[in-house]
Each structure stands twice: as C-alpha cells, then as structure tokens.
Design a protein around this motif. Structure first.
Motif, PDB file in Angstrom:
ATOM      1  N   VAL A  83      52.012  -3.634  59.709  1.00  0.00           N
ATOM      2  CA  VAL A  83      50.854  -2.740  59.599  1.00  0.00           C
ATOM      3  C   VAL A  83      50.908  -2.022  58.255  1.00  0.00           C
ATOM      4  O   VAL A  83      51.977  -1.806  57.694  1.00  0.00           O
ATOM      5  N   GLY A  87      47.951   2.187  59.603  1.00  0.00           N
ATOM      6  CA  GLY A  87      48.202   1.715  60.956  1.00  0.00           C
ATOM      7  C   GLY A  87      47.379   0.501  61.343  1.00  0.00           C
ATOM      8  O   GLY A  87      47.336   0.121  62.509  1.00  0.00           O
ATOM      9  N   LEU A 102      49.217  -2.084  68.338  1.00  0.00           N
ATOM     10  CA  LEU A 102      50.575  -2.007  67.810  1.00  0.00           C
ATOM     11  C   LEU A 102      51.548  -2.203  68.963  1.00  0.00           C
ATOM     12  O   LEU A 102      51.256  -1.850  70.106  1.00  0.00           O
ATOM     13  N   PRO A 105      53.008   2.200  69.076  1.00  0.00           N
ATOM     14  CA  PRO A 105      52.208   3.091  68.220  1.00  0.00           C
ATOM     15  C   PRO A 105      52.862   4.449  67.952  1.00  0.00           C
ATOM     16  O   PRO A 105      52.519   5.122  66.995  1.00  0.00           O
ATOM     17  N   LEU A 108      55.592   5.153  64.264  1.00  0.00           N
ATOM     18  CA  LEU A 108      55.218   4.964  62.866  1.00  0.00           C
ATOM     19  C   LEU A 108      55.630   6.176  62.045  1.00  0.00           C
ATOM     20  O   LEU A 108      54.821   7.016  61.685  1.00  0.00           O
ATOM     21  N   THR A 128      60.880  -0.609  64.940  1.00  0.00           N
ATOM     22  CA  THR A 128      59.887  -0.284  63.926  1.00  0.00           C
ATOM     23  C   THR A 128      60.628   0.125  62.664  1.00  0.00           C
ATOM     24  O   THR A 128      61.447   1.043  62.694  1.00  0.00           O
TER      25      THR A 128
END
Length: 183
Positions: A83, A87, A102, A105, A108, A128
């Motif tokens: 991403v 986002g 995602l 989510p 991030l 992530t």
C-alpha cells in the motif's frame, strides 16, 4: 479431619498444581514455536521486498522490483499487499483477487507489527512493514500474511485433549476419595 483425608487433600493440591503447570507448558510452548516459525517465514518474505531498490515516482507511485515468484504467490495460504502512504492498495498477490481491503488496517505505522487478525471465519497472522525511501520518508507499507487454519485446528485439538485429561484426573480423584472414605 483424619490423616487420610489430609493426605488426600495434599495429594489433590499437588496434583492440581503440577497438572496446571504442565498443561500450560504443553499448550503454550508448541503454540509459540509455531507462531515463531510463521513469523520467520513472513519476515523473510517481507525482507526480500524491502531490500530492493525502492523509488517514488511522480504522483507518489512506488517503484519496487518484485521477484517473479512473489508477484504471483499462487499458494493459497500466503498473501501479499503493498500500500502507498495514503493506504491505497498498489500491488496485491493474485490469490487475493476480489479482496479489496488491507490485511491489517490497524497496523499502518512506522514500526514492524505482527498481529493475529480475524477475517470472517478465518485467522491470519499478518506482518506489516513500513517502507521508507532513501531520505527515510515513509512511502508505504508491505503486508504479508499467512492463513492460520491449521494452527487453529491444532489449538482446538490440544485444548480438547487437555480438557479430557483434566476430566480423567478429576474422576480419578473422586474415585480415590470415595474409596478412602469407605475404608
């Protein structure tokens, strides 16, 4: 209280403590080892992407060389999403066609994050990783995930086995208590 009942009570207390501690070891140790192995696989997959030459083009387009085997990810249990800073999904593995969200989510940020994330009726282990350009500016994130269905089945089977053995242990204590009370 007779000496026999006191000894039975001490035996039951010692047995309960030992059973509880051994159950924790039997349940937690394999669980943590499985998660550590999955985390290692996810980390190596993400590090293959991060070590490449990453550039940001006009309009915030991320240019990142993808190894050919990572771009397709035809396995059903490993997923990849890249991403941008806003986002928006820029790249996703082919096994995620039709999935436009995602993987995690909430992760991030500016740090690597491992999380267990439920999606509908499945559980994913998601890593992530923030991606920075040459000036150490955040340009996006890489999310790699592994499906944990087998992991969940293992946890359920192990939990049931521990409960059955606890029931057997309690039943044996009850039988022992009845036998000693009738003597």
């Amino acid at each position: 209280m007779s000496i026999q009942n006191r000894l039975l009570l001490v035996y039951a207390l010692i047995f309960s403590i030992v059973y509880f501690l051994s159950s924790l070891v039997v349940y937690i140790l394999p669980r943590n080892q499985l998660l550590a192995q999955i985390d290692g696989d996810l980390y190596s997959l993400a590090s293959e992407l991060v070590t490449g030459n990453i550039e940001v083009g006009a309009g915030g387009i991320i240019r990142m060389p993808l190894p050919t085997d990572l771009a397709t990810l035809k396995t059903a249990s490993t997923f990849l999403i890249i991403v941008n800073r806003q986002g928006t999904i820029v790249v996703q593995s082919s096994n995620l066609s039709g999935f436009n969200d995602l993987l995690d989510p909430e992760s991030l940020g500016t740090q690597e994050v491992y999380r267990l994330v439920p999606h509908e009726d499945t559980l994913l282990r998601v890593l992530t990783v923030p991606v920075f350009d040459n000036q150490q500016q955040l340009i996006g994130h890489i999310q790699v995930a592994r499906l944990l269905d087998n992991f969940e089945i293992f946890n359920r089977v192990l939990s049931r086995a521990l409960l059955i053995s606890l029931g057997a242990a309690i039943a044996s204590l009850i039988v022992l208590a009845r036998l000693t009370s009738s003597v």
